[in-house]
Design an enzyme around this catalytic site. Sequence first.
Site, PDB file in Angstrom:
ATOM      1  N   ALA A  10     -19.707  12.789   3.723  1.00  0.00           N
ATOM      2  CA  ALA A  10     -18.891  13.630   4.600  1.00  0.00           C
ATOM      3  C   ALA A  10     -17.532  13.911   3.967  1.00  0.00           C
ATOM      4  O   ALA A  10     -16.920  13.034   3.349  1.00  0.00           O
ATOM      5  CB  ALA A  10     -18.704  12.951   5.955  1.00  0.00           C
ATOM      6  N   THR A  48       0.824  -1.206   0.000  1.00  0.00           N
ATOM      7  CA  THR A  48       0.000   0.000   0.000  1.00  0.00           C
ATOM      8  C   THR A  48       0.857   1.254   0.000  1.00  0.00           C
ATOM      9  O   THR A  48       1.980   1.250   0.516  1.00  0.00           O
ATOM     10  CB  THR A  48      -0.905   0.018   1.250  1.00  0.00           C
ATOM     11  OG1 THR A  48      -1.562   1.289   1.342  1.00  0.00           O
ATOM     12  CG2 THR A  48      -0.104  -0.192   2.524  1.00  0.00           C
ATOM     13  N   LYS A 101       1.632  -3.295   6.987  1.00  0.00           N
ATOM     14  CA  LYS A 101       2.095  -3.686   5.650  1.00  0.00           C
ATOM     15  C   LYS A 101       3.613  -3.542   5.521  1.00  0.00           C
ATOM     16  O   LYS A 101       4.281  -4.380   4.897  1.00  0.00           O
ATOM     17  CB  LYS A 101       1.391  -2.834   4.594  1.00  0.00           C
ATOM     18  CG  LYS A 101      -0.096  -3.110   4.435  1.00  0.00           C
ATOM     19  CD  LYS A 101      -0.350  -4.376   3.644  1.00  0.00           C
ATOM     20  CE  LYS A 101      -1.802  -4.496   3.245  1.00  0.00           C
ATOM     21  NZ  LYS A 101      -2.069  -5.603   2.312  1.00  0.00           N
ATOM     22  N   TYR A 128      -2.276   0.628   9.925  1.00  0.00           N
ATOM     23  CA  TYR A 128      -2.470  -0.139   8.683  1.00  0.00           C
ATOM     24  C   TYR A 128      -1.198  -0.108   7.849  1.00  0.00           C
ATOM     25  O   TYR A 128      -0.683  -1.153   7.420  1.00  0.00           O
ATOM     26  CB  TYR A 128      -3.651   0.431   7.901  1.00  0.00           C
ATOM     27  CG  TYR A 128      -3.708  -0.026   6.470  1.00  0.00           C
ATOM     28  CD1 TYR A 128      -3.886  -1.372   6.161  1.00  0.00           C
ATOM     29  CD2 TYR A 128      -3.581   0.880   5.424  1.00  0.00           C
ATOM     30  CE1 TYR A 128      -3.934  -1.800   4.833  1.00  0.00           C
ATOM     31  CE2 TYR A 128      -3.629   0.473   4.111  1.00  0.00           C
ATOM     32  CZ  TYR A 128      -3.800  -0.870   3.810  1.00  0.00           C
ATOM     33  OH  TYR A 128      -3.840  -1.277   2.501  1.00  0.00           O
TER      34      TYR A 128
END
Length: 336
Positions: free
Chosen positions: A207, A120, A148, A144
């Site tokens: 949003a 990512t 990775k 996150y």
Amino acid sequence: MYRETVLVTGGAGYIGSTVCAELLKTGREVVVVDNFCHGHRAALPKEAIVVEDDVQNTAHMTEIMRQYEVKAVLHFAAFIEAGESMRDPGLFFHNNSFGALSIMRAMVKAEVKNLIFSSTAAVYGNPLKIPITEEESLKPINAYGESKLLVERMLGWFRDIHGFKTARLRYFNAAGNTPERGEDHHPESHLIPLVLQAALGQRPHIAIFGTDYDTPDGTCVRDYVHILDLAQAHILALEALENSGSVVKGDGDLVYNLGSGHGFSVREVIEAVREVTGIDFKVVEQARRPGDPAFLTASSDKVCRELGWKPKYDNIKDLVSSAWAWKKEHPNGYED
């Protein structure tokens, strides 16, 4: 045409299922392992062999690799929500980092050497330069991205000690659908499908989290890449590994950014959805979320130069149109 068997973990997911379909077109046999905590059986190609299991079961993964004489692994199985990772980091390290380690240990036991890892752009954190190249420093700002990056570092050790040949593909924002497969996360966290839900009246508003970023319109800018373009990059990377590095002069460690090279702000995506759908909807401005960098856009020059990859879908309206076409036919996702 190829007849080798490849193992795809998380193959029932949004990206994994499309990659499976494209791999099958090359003549390869595809074995999917998925525990279906987020994936969809309806997304799987009928020709794929499907095993319901958890990648953290190393013994079972080893048996599967031996039974089907797997020659390469494409590892997609992971949790992906950056915001959630900042609330429960342990969940992400356990699932993403330990899950990948389990697959690598099984590969050692089954004597499988080729591994393509779904990484990512979050490994870069807040980059110093835009567009981001593969040489940018790796400083994740959410759990996150760190989960990775830990896997990427482990891959280096398994390459040096066990002779793995690896490709680390750092995605930017996957987007778009194919006529057969679409984006259907529960809960949904990606911007384009969220905005489409607002257009369909499935949510009261969309949003915008943060309007004071140092960007042209104050909202976050992201690089969107179509899932078919992502799938083709995986096939090219797999061919490079199968050819023992003949495509790329290196030591069996390929690292590539995968993005269109174009950045689009949250407001630009919202306006593209309005234009494509012809529907207006409510937009609510809210405070920033923790862990969101202002800019994430890719330089994909390296993968284009070395593997001949060329994204076909780099226009935001084309991406939105492909997502809208599937969403109109499947307003409730794979439940329809």
